[in-house]
Design a protein around this motif. Structure first.
Motif, PDB file in Angstrom:
ATOM      1  N   UNK A 164       0.737  -1.136  -0.083  1.00 22.42           N
ATOM      2  CA  UNK A 164       0.172  -0.018   0.029  1.00 22.42           C
ATOM      3  C   UNK A 164       0.830   1.302   0.157  1.00 22.42           C
ATOM      4  N   UNK A 165       1.980   1.087   0.623  1.00 24.58           N
ATOM      5  CA  UNK A 165       2.799   2.282   0.791  1.00 24.58           C
ATOM      6  C   UNK A 165       4.045   2.160  -0.311  1.00 24.58           C
ATOM      7  N   UNK A 166       4.277   1.077  -0.983  1.00 23.97           N
ATOM      8  CA  UNK A 166       5.154   1.006  -2.067  1.00 23.97           C
ATOM      9  C   UNK A 166       4.762   0.329  -3.315  1.00 23.97           C
ATOM     10  N   UNK A 167       4.799   1.093  -4.495  1.00 22.14           N
ATOM     11  CA  UNK A 167       4.257   0.670  -5.780  1.00 22.14           C
ATOM     12  C   UNK A 167       5.399  -0.061  -6.687  1.00 22.14           C
ATOM     13  N   UNK A 168       4.914  -1.077  -7.085  1.00 20.04           N
ATOM     14  CA  UNK A 168       5.925  -1.686  -8.078  1.00 20.04           C
ATOM     15  C   UNK A 168       6.085  -1.228  -9.554  1.00 20.04           C
ATOM     16  N   UNK A 169       7.376  -1.249  -9.965  1.00 19.23           N
ATOM     17  CA  UNK A 169       7.550  -0.852 -11.404  1.00 19.23           C
ATOM     18  C   UNK A 169       8.228  -2.182 -11.970  1.00 19.23           C
ATOM     19  N   UNK A 170       7.614  -2.778 -12.988  1.00 18.92           N
ATOM     20  CA  UNK A 170       8.211  -4.032 -13.675  1.00 18.92           C
ATOM     21  C   UNK A 170       8.900  -3.863 -14.770  1.00 18.92           C
ATOM     22  N   UNK A 171      10.093  -4.244 -14.676  1.00 16.24           N
ATOM     23  CA  UNK A 171      11.169  -4.181 -15.782  1.00 16.24           C
ATOM     24  C   UNK A 171      10.737  -4.921 -17.158  1.00 16.24           C
ATOM     25  N   UNK A 172      10.241  -4.295 -18.032  1.00 17.02           N
ATOM     26  CA  UNK A 172       9.457  -5.073 -19.026  1.00 17.02           C
ATOM     27  C   UNK A 172      10.710  -4.964 -20.327  1.00 17.02           C
ATOM     28  N   UNK A 173      11.637  -4.115 -20.313  1.00 14.42           N
ATOM     29  CA  UNK A 173      12.542  -4.058 -21.635  1.00 14.42           C
ATOM     30  C   UNK A 173      13.951  -3.213 -20.731  1.00 14.42           C
ATOM     31  N   UNK A 174      15.050  -3.691 -21.111  1.00 12.49           N
ATOM     32  CA  UNK A 174      16.256  -2.931 -20.665  1.00 12.49           C
ATOM     33  C   UNK A 174      16.743  -2.174 -21.779  1.00 12.49           C
ATOM     34  N   UNK A 175      17.956  -1.329 -21.253  1.00 15.84           N
ATOM     35  CA  UNK A 175      18.366  -0.380 -22.166  1.00 15.84           C
ATOM     36  C   UNK A 175      19.615  -0.765 -22.788  1.00 15.84           C
ATOM     37  N   UNK A 176      19.974  -1.942 -22.276  1.00 22.54           N
ATOM     38  CA  UNK A 176      21.363  -2.549 -22.801  1.00 22.54           C
ATOM     39  C   UNK A 176      21.329  -2.839 -24.186  1.00 22.54           C
ATOM     40  N   UNK A 177      22.427  -2.640 -25.188  1.00 22.25           N
ATOM     41  CA  UNK A 177      22.522  -3.117 -26.344  1.00 22.25           C
ATOM     42  C   UNK A 177      22.111  -4.467 -26.537  1.00 22.25           C
ATOM     43  N   UNK A 178      22.461  -5.427 -25.675  1.00 23.19           N
ATOM     44  CA  UNK A 178      22.396  -6.784 -25.909  1.00 23.19           C
ATOM     45  C   UNK A 178      21.319  -7.466 -25.043  1.00 23.19           C
ATOM     46  N   UNK A 179      20.193  -6.710 -24.800  1.00 24.56           N
ATOM     47  CA  UNK A 179      19.338  -7.184 -23.705  1.00 24.56           C
ATOM     48  C   UNK A 179      18.709  -8.303 -24.337  1.00 24.56           C
ATOM     49  N   UNK A 180      18.232  -9.488 -23.507  1.00 30.40           N
ATOM     50  CA  UNK A 180      17.441 -10.416 -23.716  1.00 30.40           C
ATOM     51  C   UNK A 180      16.036 -10.335 -23.711  1.00 30.40           C
ATOM     52  N   UNK A 181      15.417  -8.742 -23.429  1.00 33.54           N
ATOM     53  CA  UNK A 181      14.110  -8.632 -23.217  1.00 33.54           C
ATOM     54  C   UNK A 181      13.667  -8.237 -24.874  1.00 33.54           C
ATOM     55  N   UNK A 182      13.224  -9.441 -25.459  1.00 33.20           N
ATOM     56  CA  UNK A 182      12.922  -9.412 -26.690  1.00 33.20           C
ATOM     57  C   UNK A 182      11.289  -9.146 -26.775  1.00 33.20           C
ATOM     58  N   UNK A 183      10.767  -8.584 -27.924  1.00 33.05           N
ATOM     59  CA  UNK A 183       9.185  -8.329 -27.961  1.00 33.05           C
ATOM     60  C   UNK A 183       8.519  -9.242 -27.289  1.00 33.05           C
ATOM     61  N   UNK A 184       8.600 -10.429 -27.342  1.00 27.78           N
ATOM     62  CA  UNK A 184       7.731 -11.658 -26.667  1.00 27.78           C
ATOM     63  C   UNK A 184       7.735 -11.247 -25.220  1.00 27.78           C
ATOM     64  N   UNK A 185       8.983 -11.079 -24.732  1.00 27.28           N
ATOM     65  CA  UNK A 185       9.224 -10.954 -23.201  1.00 27.28           C
ATOM     66  C   UNK A 185       8.543  -9.779 -22.957  1.00 27.28           C
ATOM     67  N   UNK A 186       8.807  -8.452 -23.513  1.00 24.90           N
ATOM     68  CA  UNK A 186       8.470  -7.314 -23.186  1.00 24.90           C
ATOM     69  C   UNK A 186       6.552  -7.391 -23.043  1.00 24.90           C
ATOM     70  N   UNK A 187       6.387  -8.001 -24.370  1.00 26.27           N
ATOM     71  CA  UNK A 187       4.708  -7.965 -24.271  1.00 26.27           C
ATOM     72  C   UNK A 187       3.936  -8.702 -23.011  1.00 26.27           C
ATOM     73  N   UNK A 188       4.703  -9.997 -22.640  1.00 27.77           N
ATOM     74  CA  UNK A 188       4.325 -10.657 -21.600  1.00 27.77           C
ATOM     75  C   UNK A 188       4.432  -9.946 -20.312  1.00 27.77           C
ATOM     76  N   UNK A 189       5.325  -8.922 -20.062  1.00 28.01           N
ATOM     77  CA  UNK A 189       5.713  -8.349 -18.958  1.00 28.01           C
ATOM     78  C   UNK A 189       4.564  -7.098 -18.772  1.00 28.01           C
TER      79      UNK A 189
END
Ligand code: 5BU
Length: 461
Positions: free
Chosen positions: A344-369
């Motif tokens: 109630x006093x702390x909100x979650x921020x979900x990491x859906x896509x990372x800023x690194x050049x070689x991130x593994x957060x592809x479109x499929x992962x990001x959409x699911x997140x």
């Protein structure tokens, strides 16, 4: 009245002007259309209303609604002329009371035609359509006086709307050329401008809501609080205080405090960490009115993240206003965090896509997140991403990897400018680390980022 005559009359009263005009996006345009002047010419307003009225079939919808403000007079004119009930879309959502965005008497599933004075990208009409939909209304048709031919008509049609415009910039320029009001050179310049300044559908989709609109749909109290701070301090800057000692972090917080809405920390990176440090940090955050965001990126099975969040060593659940969480383990880790009863006093921020050049957060992962974030909209205040907005309209997009001086750090990080982040990617909050704390005078640098970020946000509206 003949269309040609109408165009000439609109030109005579200065609704269509030629010269060099700076648009909200910063682009220079050789022409400017300002329909707000029309209210000073009631006869002409009536004529425009009559011509627009010829393009509609009132048996196909229950209401008309003008995009505020310029089209309100147009919709009122048509409403009175044809006896069609009107709805009004509030420009700023109400902060208190009903939080209603649409005024008027209506029922769910009734239909509404949207009216605007000018179509550029199509974004303004889409926002009204979204607001109508949120209230349970249906919208299939749109009508505008003028089409700037910059892709808006096609964008709206691609989204499934039936769209009509009374005339286009080309028709207007042709008439004015034939009547000797403009010369061939200006005519060519207008057409060149149009073809060089098309607004693709991707840009329309990246366009995000205003902070007031996000706030009107925000669910978590900390999202509401953050948006209040952002508006009152006019800053969308989150400073990432990735210095190595508690002492340096406290000094930095005090220096950048007046210019930020959020301070992001990695407390497990700090040397000489003591519990008293958090008390001092909290008092600095109160003094300068910013919130605390621990970028812990919780990422494990439910039982472990619960312990990490509440354990005594950093006591994150007791002081953080926001924390980041990965969803690689699935949405169960979010449910586990919720079961601590500390959200109630702390909100979650979900990491859906990372800023690194070689991130593994592809479109499929990001959409699911993003989907998981929407499913947990009561506890998730937003996502961290580069190219995608959250699905839920009350959630925020936080974007790291922002720097006005360099493009990368040779360690995988890649940077965008605030202009790209806000205007092309629809960012709501920019996260800046080394760009600020490595500067000779972090306070002054933070002020510069604050100014640039706020201007960039206003440019996208
Ligand atoms: P920088 O110095 O502006 O590059 O710092 C960026 C900060 O944002 C740093 O604390 C990272 O942990 C954080 N970050 C990021 O850079 N990229 C990401 O995708 C995520 C977080 Br998620």
């Amino acid at each position: 009245m003949e269309k040609r005559k109408l165009i000439l009359n609109l030109f005579e009263i200065g609704i269509i002007q030629f010269g060099s005009f700076t648009l909200k996006s910063g682009i220079q345009s050789p022409f400017y259309i300002d329909f707000r002047r029309l209210v000073s010419y009631p006869n002409l307003l009536k004529q425009v209303g009559l011509e627009l009225g010829k393009l509609i079939d009132k048996s196909q919808f229950d209401f008309i609604c003008g995009v505020p403000y310029a089209a309100l007079s147009l919709s009122t004119t048509i409403s009175l002329e044809q006896n069609i009930p009107m709805l009004i879309k509030r420009k700023e959502a109400k902060k208190y009371g009903t939080k209603k965005q649409i005024e008027g008497v209506f029922e769910a599933n009734q239909t509404c035609l949207i009216i605007d004075d000018t179509i550029t990208s199509g974004i303004s009409m889409l926002e009204v359509a979204d607001a109508l939909k949120t209230e349970g209304l249906k919208c299939y048709q749109m009508l505008s006086v003028f089409d700037r031919m910059q892709g808006g008509l096609e964008n709206l049609r691609a989204k499934g709307f039936e769209v009509k415009a009374l005339f286009s910039i080309k028709q207007l320029a042709d008439v004015l050329l034939e009547e000797g009001k403009i010369d061939q050179q200006l005519h060519n310049k207008i057409l060149d401008f149009i073809s060089a300044n098309q607004v693709p559908i991707e840009k329309v989709e990246a366009k995000s809501l205003s902070y007031a609109e996000i706030q009107s749909q925000a669910i978590h109290p900390n999202a509401v609080k953050l948006l209040d701070i952002m508006e009152s301090k006019q800053t969308n800057l989150c400073c990432s205080g990735d210095v190595s000692s508690c002492e340096d972090l406290l000094r930095l917080a005090d220096e950048v405090g007046p210019h930020i809405s959020l301070l992001k920390t990695h407390v497990d990176n700090l040397e000489q960490y003591e519990d008293s440090f958090i008390e001092t940090l909290k008092s600095i955050s109160k003094k300068h009115n910013f919130l605390l965001f621990e970028d812990r990126k919780f990422c494990d099975i439910g039982s472990i993240v619960m312990g990490q969040f509440t354990s005594d060593s950093y006591n994150i659940s007791e002081w953080a206003d926001f924390i980041t969480v990965h969803v690689v383990a699935g949405s169960s880790s979010l449910s586990a965090l919720k079961s601590t009863n500390k959200l109630n006093s702390c909100g979650l921020i979900v990491v859906a896509e990372m800023s690194t050049v070689d991130t593994l957060t592809d479109l499929n992962y990001t959409n699911k997140a993003i989907q998981i974030s929407q499913d947990h909209k009561d506890i998730v205040v937003g996502i961290v991403a580069q190219n995608h907005r959250p699905k839920h309209k009350g959630q925020l997009l936080f974007t790291p990897g922002i720097n006005i001086d360099i493009k990368g750090d040779n360690l995988g990080q890649s940077y965008n400018t605030p202009q790209v982040a806000f205007n092309q990617k629809g960012t709501d909050v920019m996260i800046v680390g080394r760009g600020i704390y490595k500067a000779e005078k972090p306070g002054i640098k933070a002020e510069e980022y604050k100014r640039i970020g706020w201007k960039a946000y206003n440019g996208r509206l």
